[in-house]
Design a protein around this motif. Sequence first.
Motif, mmCIF file in Angstrom:
data_model
loop_
_atom_site.group_PDB
_atom_site.id
_atom_site.type_symbol
_atom_site.label_atom_id
_atom_site.label_comp_id
_atom_site.label_asym_id
_atom_site.label_seq_id
_atom_site.Cartn_x
_atom_site.Cartn_y
_atom_site.Cartn_z
ATOM 1 N N SER A 167 34.787 34.862 27.591
ATOM 2 C CA SER A 167 34.955 34.766 29.037
ATOM 3 C C SER A 167 35.234 33.329 29.454
ATOM 4 O O SER A 167 34.729 32.378 28.851
ATOM 5 C CB SER A 167 33.707 35.288 29.770
ATOM 6 N N LYS A 168 36.045 33.217 30.506
ATOM 7 C CA LYS A 168 36.379 31.927 31.092
ATOM 8 C C LYS A 168 36.567 32.109 32.591
ATOM 9 O O LYS A 168 36.887 33.208 33.063
ATOM 10 C CB LYS A 168 37.670 31.355 30.494
ATOM 11 N N THR A 169 36.392 31.040 33.336
ATOM 12 C CA THR A 169 36.643 31.074 34.775
ATOM 13 C C THR A 169 38.043 30.559 35.042
ATOM 14 O O THR A 169 38.378 29.426 34.679
ATOM 15 C CB THR A 169 35.605 30.226 35.535
ATOM 16 N N ILE A 170 38.835 31.413 35.653
ATOM 17 C CA ILE A 170 40.217 31.071 35.974
ATOM 18 C C ILE A 170 40.389 31.221 37.480
ATOM 19 O O ILE A 170 40.104 32.285 38.039
ATOM 20 C CB ILE A 170 41.214 31.993 35.249
ATOM 21 N N SER A 171 40.848 30.164 38.143
ATOM 22 C CA SER A 171 41.022 30.183 39.606
ATOM 23 C C SER A 171 39.744 30.672 40.298
ATOM 24 O O SER A 171 39.796 31.528 41.188
ATOM 25 C CB SER A 171 42.225 31.057 39.997
ATOM 26 N N LYS A 172 38.623 30.175 39.857
ATOM 27 C CA LYS A 172 37.301 30.478 40.418
ATOM 28 C C LYS A 172 36.886 31.942 40.230
ATOM 29 O O LYS A 172 35.999 32.435 40.931
ATOM 30 C CB LYS A 172 37.247 30.124 41.913
ATOM 31 N N THR A 173 37.530 32.619 39.294
ATOM 32 C CA THR A 173 37.215 34.017 39.032
ATOM 33 C C THR A 173 36.940 34.193 37.550
ATOM 34 O O THR A 173 37.652 33.637 36.703
ATOM 35 C CB THR A 173 38.388 34.934 39.441
ATOM 36 N N ARG A 174 35.902 34.982 37.252
ATOM 37 C CA ARG A 174 35.533 35.205 35.858
ATOM 38 C C ARG A 174 36.513 36.173 35.187
ATOM 39 O O ARG A 174 36.786 37.261 35.695
ATOM 40 C CB ARG A 174 34.115 35.793 35.784
ATOM 41 N N TRP A 175 37.020 35.758 34.046
ATOM 42 C CA TRP A 175 37.855 36.602 33.198
ATOM 43 C C TRP A 175 37.071 36.889 31.916
ATOM 44 O O TRP A 175 36.463 35.984 31.346
ATOM 45 C CB TRP A 175 39.170 35.907 32.840
ATOM 46 N N GLU A 176 37.109 38.112 31.486
ATOM 47 C CA GLU A 176 36.364 38.475 30.282
ATOM 48 C C GLU A 176 37.196 39.394 29.392
ATOM 49 O O GLU A 176 37.716 40.414 29.849
ATOM 50 C CB GLU A 176 35.055 39.177 30.645
ATOM 51 N N LEU A 177 37.309 39.012 28.139
ATOM 52 C CA LEU A 177 37.972 39.838 27.135
ATOM 53 C C LEU A 177 36.919 40.335 26.153
ATOM 54 O O LEU A 177 36.143 39.544 25.606
ATOM 55 C CB LEU A 177 39.048 39.037 26.408
ATOM 56 N N TYR A 186 38.988 45.545 26.412
ATOM 57 C CA TYR A 186 39.392 45.396 27.804
ATOM 58 C C TYR A 186 39.604 43.930 28.127
ATOM 59 O O TYR A 186 39.088 43.039 27.438
ATOM 60 C CB TYR A 186 38.380 46.023 28.766
ATOM 61 N N LEU A 187 40.372 43.715 29.178
ATOM 62 C CA LEU A 187 40.503 42.398 29.791
ATOM 63 C C LEU A 187 40.203 42.606 31.264
ATOM 64 O O LEU A 187 40.958 43.277 31.969
ATOM 65 C CB LEU A 187 41.906 41.829 29.598
ATOM 66 N N ARG A 188 39.089 42.042 31.704
ATOM 67 C CA ARG A 188 38.600 42.314 33.059
ATOM 68 C C ARG A 188 38.559 41.030 33.870
ATOM 69 O O ARG A 188 38.164 39.980 33.385
ATOM 70 C CB ARG A 188 37.196 42.926 32.980
#
Length: 242
Positions: A167-177, A186-188
Motif C-alpha cells: 500500500s501507498k498513499t497517492i494524491s492523499k488517497t490510500r492505494w492497496e494491492l 485486487y487493486l483498491r
Amino acid sequence: MTDGLETDVDGATDAAARRDEVVAAVTAHAGEIARELALLGGGDYGQETFVTDAGAWTLKYDAGDVQYLRFEPTSGSETYVVSTKQPPKPEALADAMADYDAFVEAYNRHVASFDGVLEDVSTEFPAVASTESLVVERDRIVRRIRDVADAIAGELHRYDGEYGTFSKTISKTRWELKWDGAVASYLRVGGEGGVYLLSQYEPPSIPDLRQYVGDVPAFVAAYNDHVDDLEADLSRVSFDPD
C-alpha cells in the motif's frame, strides 16, 4: 326452564351459524375483489379504501387473500366484516351488510376510472445508445492495469512470500494491492469500501476508472521507490495506458 328462574335462555347457535355463513360468503366475494386489486396494482399485497354514502370500506389483501374488510360508518363504531382475529357481532354485521352493495359499486367505479387511461400512451421509444465502444476501451485500460499489477504482484511474491499487500498513499488517497501467488487479487483505491480498479468480481465503473487511472503511474513509481529503498533484486515496472 332452569329451576328457580322464570326466564328461558335463548340459544345463540342459530344467530352465530347465520353470521358465519354471511362472513364466509363475503370473504369469498371480497376475495375476488382482492385478486382483481392485486392484478391492477401489480403486486400481491396492499389495501384500498372505497367511500360510500354510508361510510368507508377498507379492503386489505395479501397474495389475493383477504386480510380484513373493515366498514367505518359515518357515525358509530367500525366493524371488521372479515378479519383473521374474530368474527363480527351479528348486529354490527347486519348494519355493515346493508351497505355492502354500495361498497362493490364503489369498487366497480374505481376499476372503470382506469378505462382508456393507456390508450394514448405511445410504445415508440427513442433508440438506446450503445455502450460497446466505452466497454471496449474500459476493458483495454483494465487489462493494462492488470498487466502492471500482476507484474508488481509477481515481484512481491518472489520477494515477500506467497501472499500479502502493498500500500501507498497517492494524491492523499490510500492505494492497496493484494497479491496471491504471482497474481494481483485486487487493486483498491480508498481503503475498505473504496473503489476496486481490479478485483476478482467485476470491472470498475467507467467514471471510477476515469477518476483514478491517471494515478496508476504514480502508484507504479511508488512501488519502484519501494524497490530502491529495499535495495533488493526486484525488477522495476512501468505503466502506459496507451
